[in-house]
Design a protein around this motif. Sequence first.
Motif, PDB file in Angstrom:
ATOM      1  N   ALA A  11       0.844  -1.192   0.000  1.00 21.89           N
ATOM      2  CA  ALA A  11       0.000   0.000   0.000  1.00 21.89           C
ATOM      3  C   ALA A  11       0.882   1.245   0.000  1.00 21.89           C
ATOM      4  O   ALA A  11       1.991   1.221   0.517  1.00 21.89           O
ATOM      5  CB  ALA A  11      -0.892  -0.010   1.237  1.00 21.89           C
ATOM      6  N   SER A  43       0.965   3.179   6.308  1.00 24.33           N
ATOM      7  CA  SER A  43       0.206   2.731   5.149  1.00 24.33           C
ATOM      8  C   SER A  43      -0.897   1.834   5.701  1.00 24.33           C
ATOM      9  O   SER A  43      -0.951   1.578   6.902  1.00 24.33           O
ATOM     10  CB  SER A  43       1.085   1.959   4.156  1.00 24.33           C
ATOM     11  N   SER A  44      -1.759   1.360   4.831  1.00 23.99           N
ATOM     12  CA  SER A  44      -2.845   0.517   5.320  1.00 23.99           C
ATOM     13  C   SER A  44      -2.351  -0.885   5.672  1.00 23.99           C
ATOM     14  O   SER A  44      -3.138  -1.715   6.124  1.00 23.99           O
ATOM     15  CB  SER A  44      -3.976   0.447   4.297  1.00 23.99           C
ATOM     16  N   SER A 108      -1.126  -5.871   8.998  1.00 30.31           N
ATOM     17  CA  SER A 108      -2.208  -6.253   8.088  1.00 30.31           C
ATOM     18  C   SER A 108      -2.884  -7.572   8.447  1.00 30.31           C
ATOM     19  O   SER A 108      -4.044  -7.783   8.109  1.00 30.31           O
ATOM     20  CB  SER A 108      -1.696  -6.296   6.648  1.00 30.31           C
ATOM     21  N   GLU A 113      -9.083  -5.081   6.197  1.00 30.74           N
ATOM     22  CA  GLU A 113      -8.627  -4.018   5.291  1.00 30.74           C
ATOM     23  C   GLU A 113      -9.427  -2.727   5.455  1.00 30.74           C
ATOM     24  O   GLU A 113      -8.862  -1.638   5.484  1.00 30.74           O
ATOM     25  CB  GLU A 113      -8.701  -4.498   3.837  1.00 30.74           C
ATOM     26  N   TYR A 114     -10.754  -2.816   5.596  1.00 30.45           N
ATOM     27  CA  TYR A 114     -11.554  -1.584   5.716  1.00 30.45           C
ATOM     28  C   TYR A 114     -11.176  -0.817   6.979  1.00 30.45           C
ATOM     29  O   TYR A 114     -11.152   0.411   6.997  1.00 30.45           O
ATOM     30  CB  TYR A 114     -13.063  -1.883   5.682  1.00 30.45           C
ATOM     31  N   ARG A 116      -8.184  -0.798   8.405  1.00 31.44           N
ATOM     32  CA  ARG A 116      -6.877  -0.195   8.154  1.00 31.44           C
ATOM     33  C   ARG A 116      -7.001   1.029   7.266  1.00 31.44           C
ATOM     34  O   ARG A 116      -6.313   2.026   7.466  1.00 31.44           O
ATOM     35  CB  ARG A 116      -5.926  -1.233   7.547  1.00 31.44           C
ATOM     36  N   GLU A 117      -7.894   0.978   6.262  1.00 32.21           N
ATOM     37  CA  GLU A 117      -8.117   2.139   5.386  1.00 32.21           C
ATOM     38  C   GLU A 117      -8.698   3.305   6.196  1.00 32.21           C
ATOM     39  O   GLU A 117      -8.311   4.455   6.000  1.00 32.21           O
ATOM     40  CB  GLU A 117      -9.052   1.774   4.231  1.00 32.21           C
ATOM     41  N   CYS A 118      -9.622   3.003   7.103  1.00 33.64           N
ATOM     42  CA  CYS A 118     -10.200   4.055   7.957  1.00 33.64           C
ATOM     43  C   CYS A 118      -9.131   4.672   8.860  1.00 33.64           C
ATOM     44  O   CYS A 118      -9.093   5.893   9.037  1.00 33.64           O
ATOM     45  CB  CYS A 118     -11.335   3.502   8.825  1.00 33.64           C
ATOM     46  N   ASP A 121      -7.155   7.192   6.986  1.00 33.49           N
ATOM     47  CA  ASP A 121      -7.879   8.456   6.826  1.00 33.49           C
ATOM     48  C   ASP A 121      -7.820   9.302   8.093  1.00 33.49           C
ATOM     49  O   ASP A 121      -7.835  10.529   8.031  1.00 33.49           O
ATOM     50  CB  ASP A 121      -9.342   8.198   6.456  1.00 33.49           C
TER      51      ASP A 121
END
Length: 133
Positions: A11, A43-44, A108, A113-114, A116-118, A121
Amino acid sequence: MGNAATNKRIAPRKEVSPIHVSYMTSLDDFAKIAKNCEIVEASSSGLLLLVKREDLIPTALRKNLTLDVLIGDRIFMHLDEMNLEISGVIKRTKLLGKKGFHIAVDYSEDAPEYWRECLMDLLPAPGELEEVE
């Protein structure tokens, strides 16, 4: 076209306003590895921490020029500003001279994954958080 196996980055990285990590602890024996670290990139899939030599808790680590003995260790850490604990695996370390060490942690496997993406942000970019006095 490059071989996908040669590119290990999963990522894109994001430079972040330093996030204080009060401690990093081994999941194997619950021994504290370091205190007062800072996340400097994220990173994610991973976090890059800056650890000053004096903040390494085991004396054997403080006296070494390498922290490679930690690679592969499962750890968890507490992010103060977010009141959040994250676990992961130490993937690499790097001596930065007098500044201390970089420790890269892959988180990870332990978080969807969602999530980690949050988290990505929510992590502040440099200058996004101004010191309030």
